[in-house]
Design a protein around this motif. Sequence first.
Motif, PDB file in Angstrom:
ATOM      1  N   SER A   4       0.817  -1.205   0.000  1.00 47.73           N
ATOM      2  CA  SER A   4       0.000   0.000   0.000  1.00 47.73           C
ATOM      3  C   SER A   4       0.851   1.255   0.000  1.00 47.73           C
ATOM      4  CB  SER A   4      -0.900   0.014   1.239  1.00 47.73           C
ATOM      5  OG  SER A   4      -1.974  -0.850   1.100  1.00 47.73           O
ATOM      6  N   LEU A   5       0.392   2.268  -0.721  1.00 43.53           N
ATOM      7  CA  LEU A   5       0.929   3.608  -0.604  1.00 43.53           C
ATOM      8  C   LEU A   5       0.057   4.365   0.382  1.00 43.53           C
ATOM      9  CD1 LEU A   5       1.619   4.294  -4.383  1.00 43.53           C
ATOM     10  CD2 LEU A   5       3.273   3.614  -2.642  1.00 43.53           C
ATOM     11  N   LEU A   6       0.543   5.515   0.858  1.00 43.59           N
ATOM     12  CA  LEU A   6      -0.188   6.230   1.893  1.00 43.59           C
ATOM     13  C   LEU A   6      -1.584   6.634   1.451  1.00 43.59           C
ATOM     14  CD1 LEU A   6       2.544   8.472   3.546  1.00 43.59           C
ATOM     15  CD2 LEU A   6       1.515   6.375   4.416  1.00 43.59           C
ATOM     16  N   HIS A   7      -1.737   6.970   0.166  1.00 47.31           N
ATOM     17  CA  HIS A   7      -3.068   7.402  -0.266  1.00 47.31           C
ATOM     18  C   HIS A   7      -4.054   6.246  -0.340  1.00 47.31           C
ATOM     19  CE1 HIS A   7      -0.984   6.503  -4.179  1.00 47.31           C
ATOM     20  NE2 HIS A   7      -2.135   5.886  -4.402  1.00 47.31           N
ATOM     21  N   ASP A   8      -3.558   5.000  -0.185  1.00 51.81           N
ATOM     22  CA  ASP A   8      -4.438   3.837  -0.196  1.00 51.81           C
ATOM     23  C   ASP A   8      -4.886   3.439   1.204  1.00 51.81           C
ATOM     24  OD1 ASP A   8      -4.219   3.521  -2.984  1.00 51.81           O
ATOM     25  OD2 ASP A   8      -2.320   2.442  -2.756  1.00 51.81           O
ATOM     26  N   PRO A  67      -9.094  -9.665   8.293  1.00 46.35           N
ATOM     27  CA  PRO A  67      -7.657  -9.368   8.190  1.00 46.35           C
ATOM     28  C   PRO A  67      -7.303  -8.406   7.064  1.00 46.35           C
ATOM     29  CG  PRO A  67      -8.025 -11.723   8.496  1.00 46.35           C
ATOM     30  CD  PRO A  67      -9.369 -11.116   8.254  1.00 46.35           C
ATOM     31  N   ALA A  68      -8.127  -8.366   6.015  1.00 48.10           N
ATOM     32  CA  ALA A  68      -7.824  -7.515   4.860  1.00 48.10           C
ATOM     33  C   ALA A  68      -7.849  -6.031   5.198  1.00 48.10           C
ATOM     34  CB  ALA A  68      -8.811  -7.805   3.727  1.00 48.10           C
ATOM     35  N   LEU A  69      -8.321  -5.662   6.391  1.00 46.89           N
ATOM     36  CA  LEU A  69      -8.338  -4.249   6.784  1.00 46.89           C
ATOM     37  C   LEU A  69      -6.935  -3.696   7.059  1.00 46.89           C
ATOM     38  CD1 LEU A  69     -11.407  -4.375   9.196  1.00 46.89           C
ATOM     39  CD2 LEU A  69     -11.289  -3.102   7.045  1.00 46.89           C
ATOM     40  N   LEU A  70      -5.972  -4.554   7.332  1.00 46.78           N
ATOM     41  CA  LEU A  70      -4.620  -4.108   7.663  1.00 46.78           C
ATOM     42  C   LEU A  70      -3.907  -3.533   6.446  1.00 46.78           C
ATOM     43  CD1 LEU A  70      -3.555  -7.103   9.912  1.00 46.78           C
ATOM     44  CD2 LEU A  70      -3.873  -4.737  10.680  1.00 46.78           C
ATOM     45  N   CYS A  71      -3.217  -2.400   6.644  1.00 52.26           N
ATOM     46  CA  CYS A  71      -2.491  -1.742   5.555  1.00 52.26           C
ATOM     47  C   CYS A  71      -1.017  -1.569   5.945  1.00 52.26           C
ATOM     48  CB  CYS A  71      -3.079  -0.359   5.260  1.00 52.26           C
ATOM     49  SG  CYS A  71      -4.711  -0.379   4.538  1.00 52.26           S
ATOM     50  N   PRO A  72      -0.088  -1.993   5.083  1.00 46.65           N
ATOM     51  CA  PRO A  72       1.338  -1.779   5.370  1.00 46.65           C
ATOM     52  C   PRO A  72       1.818  -0.425   4.877  1.00 46.65           C
ATOM     53  CG  PRO A  72       1.082  -3.098   3.390  1.00 46.65           C
ATOM     54  CD  PRO A  72      -0.316  -2.810   3.888  1.00 46.65           C
ATOM     55  N   VAL A  73       2.833   0.106   5.546  1.00 39.24           N
ATOM     56  CA  VAL A  73       3.544   1.308   5.103  1.00 39.24           C
ATOM     57  C   VAL A  73       5.033   0.963   5.093  1.00 39.24           C
ATOM     58  CG1 VAL A  73       4.135   3.711   5.606  1.00 39.24           C
ATOM     59  CG2 VAL A  73       1.812   2.863   6.070  1.00 39.24           C
ATOM     60  N   PRO A  74       5.699   1.055   3.957  1.00 38.76           N
ATOM     61  CA  PRO A  74       7.114   0.666   3.898  1.00 38.76           C
ATOM     62  C   PRO A  74       8.000   1.543   4.782  1.00 38.76           C
ATOM     63  CG  PRO A  74       6.168   0.865   1.691  1.00 38.76           C
ATOM     64  CD  PRO A  74       5.162   1.451   2.642  1.00 38.76           C
ATOM     65  N   ARG A  75       8.882   0.924   5.540  1.00 38.04           N
ATOM     66  CA  ARG A  75       9.843   1.676   6.342  1.00 38.04           C
ATOM     67  C   ARG A  75      10.866   2.373   5.441  1.00 38.04           C
ATOM     68  NH1 ARG A  75       9.692   0.451  11.895  1.00 38.04           N
ATOM     69  NH2 ARG A  75       8.915  -1.609  12.459  1.00 38.04           N
ATOM     70  N   ILE A  93       5.738  -1.011   8.484  1.00 39.06           N
ATOM     71  CA  ILE A  93       4.981  -0.780   9.696  1.00 39.06           C
ATOM     72  C   ILE A  93       3.508  -0.961   9.348  1.00 39.06           C
ATOM     73  CG2 ILE A  93       6.685   0.790  10.662  1.00 39.06           C
ATOM     74  CD1 ILE A  93       4.932   3.127   9.844  1.00 39.06           C
ATOM     75  N   VAL A  94       2.666  -1.009  10.363  1.00 39.13           N
ATOM     76  CA  VAL A  94       1.222  -1.075  10.137  1.00 39.13           C
ATOM     77  C   VAL A  94       0.672   0.339  10.233  1.00 39.13           C
ATOM     78  CG1 VAL A  94      -0.965  -2.064  10.885  1.00 39.13           C
ATOM     79  CG2 VAL A  94       1.142  -3.336  11.229  1.00 39.13           C
ATOM     80  N   GLU A  95      -0.119   0.733   9.267  1.00 36.11           N
ATOM     81  CA  GLU A  95      -0.787   2.032   9.366  1.00 36.11           C
ATOM     82  C   GLU A  95      -1.761   1.950  10.538  1.00 36.11           C
ATOM     83  OE1 GLU A  95      -3.378   4.733   9.634  1.00 36.11           O
ATOM     84  OE2 GLU A  95      -4.293   3.201   8.355  1.00 36.11           O
ATOM     85  N   SER A  96      -1.672   2.908  11.472  1.00 37.55           N
ATOM     86  CA  SER A  96      -2.321   2.763  12.774  1.00 37.55           C
ATOM     87  C   SER A  96      -3.846   2.711  12.700  1.00 37.55           C
ATOM     88  CB  SER A  96      -1.882   3.878  13.719  1.00 37.55           C
ATOM     89  OG  SER A  96      -2.190   5.151  13.172  1.00 37.55           O
ATOM     90  N   PHE A 136       5.687   9.714  10.806  1.00 34.72           N
ATOM     91  CA  PHE A 136       5.072   8.728  11.683  1.00 34.72           C
ATOM     92  C   PHE A 136       5.927   8.581  12.943  1.00 34.72           C
ATOM     93  CE2 PHE A 136       3.324   7.124   7.537  1.00 34.72           C
ATOM     94  CZ  PHE A 136       1.999   7.408   7.815  1.00 34.72           C
ATOM     95  N   HIS A 137       5.355   8.034  13.991  1.00 33.34           N
ATOM     96  CA  HIS A 137       6.047   7.918  15.271  1.00 33.34           C
ATOM     97  C   HIS A 137       7.416   7.253  15.103  1.00 33.34           C
ATOM     98  CE1 HIS A 137       1.729   8.091  16.037  1.00 33.34           C
ATOM     99  NE2 HIS A 137       1.948   8.397  17.296  1.00 33.34           N
ATOM    100  N   GLU A 138       7.442   6.140  14.378  1.00 38.95           N
ATOM    101  CA  GLU A 138       8.690   5.402  14.197  1.00 38.95           C
ATOM    102  C   GLU A 138       9.729   6.245  13.464  1.00 38.95           C
ATOM    103  OE1 GLU A 138       5.134   2.549  13.815  1.00 38.95           O
ATOM    104  OE2 GLU A 138       5.664   4.563  13.136  1.00 38.95           O
ATOM    105  N   GLN A 139       9.276   7.009  12.493  1.00 37.63           N
ATOM    106  CA  GLN A 139      10.185   7.837  11.700  1.00 37.63           C
ATOM    107  C   GLN A 139      10.772   8.973  12.535  1.00 37.63           C
ATOM    108  OE1 GLN A 139       7.499   8.976   8.592  1.00 37.63           O
ATOM    109  NE2 GLN A 139       7.555   6.981   7.580  1.00 37.63           N
ATOM    110  N   ILE A 140       9.958   9.560  13.405  1.00 37.04           N
ATOM    111  CA  ILE A 140      10.430  10.657  14.246  1.00 37.04           C
ATOM    112  C   ILE A 140      11.540  10.172  15.185  1.00 37.04           C
ATOM    113  CG2 ILE A 140       9.774  12.207  16.134  1.00 37.04           C
ATOM    114  CD1 ILE A 140       8.842  13.200  13.416  1.00 37.04           C
TER     115      ILE A 140
END
Length: 274
Positions: A2-6, A21-29, A81-84, A220-224
């Motif tokens: 997924s990209l952020l706009h997705d 489970p399909a509700l989960l969206c990944p965001v690449p680190r 990461i998982v989009e929160s 995102f929190h992890e990025q900060i």
Amino acid sequence: MSLLHDTPLGRASDYVDQYTPALLCPVPRWDAREGLELENSDLPFHGMDLWNAYELSWLNGKGKPMVAVAELTIPCTSANIVESKSLKLYLNSFANTRFESREAVIAAIEKDVAHTIGAPLDVRILSLKEAQREPLWEDHGQCVDGLDVSFEGFEYSPDLLFTDQGPEQSGVLFSHLLRSHCPVTNQPDWATVMVRYTGAPISPASLLRYVVSLRNHQGFHEQIIEQMFIDIQRRCAPRQLTVYGRFTRRGGIDINPFRSNFETLLPNARTVRQ
């Protein structure tokens, strides 16, 4: 991937209450680490992201609602990461689904989130009584927030960091004044951040000014927290360094990234604002 706009961030969402489970969206680190000039194969830190989810509920085998707190420990070496918000929607989908045991819920979360992040993780589910026995944050070290410091601007500036003269020391500095912004919704995120180090003495006033300079910064929190680790490492060159962020919850979830080059994960100790 997924990209952020997705992702569901910033959008109206349907709240599904059957296990999905399909509700989960990944965001690449990698997207954020590329900007820090990091190589995923040779990170200058190790660590985990601790997620606490306070709105988990499911039905037991007899249809009785159960409530609990979930703790997810995600390695910082995971591809994503998982989009929160997607995690919130996913956990809400357990609400009207029957599971025979707590262990069955843990197994489902471990399988689904591992598939999303591209790595195994640890999942704990705590009853409310068990959660009450978990440790609370205790102040160790120097809180820099009480320093009488003036501020001329609120633009991100790692150049504000510097060390004082003196021999190498081991120290702990922390601040409750960290604020950043979600890169998608621009909503503010609030946190306590702790810096533990061994090296030339980091100027407490410089750390305070640097923390405040992130006040309007996006990530995102992890990025900060990874940004802070890299900035302190490059500007102050400590031999040992830990940066640990405890962010306040949003949507019933708090995220607590831990990055270090010398020590193992610190306790999942909730701060007063969490």
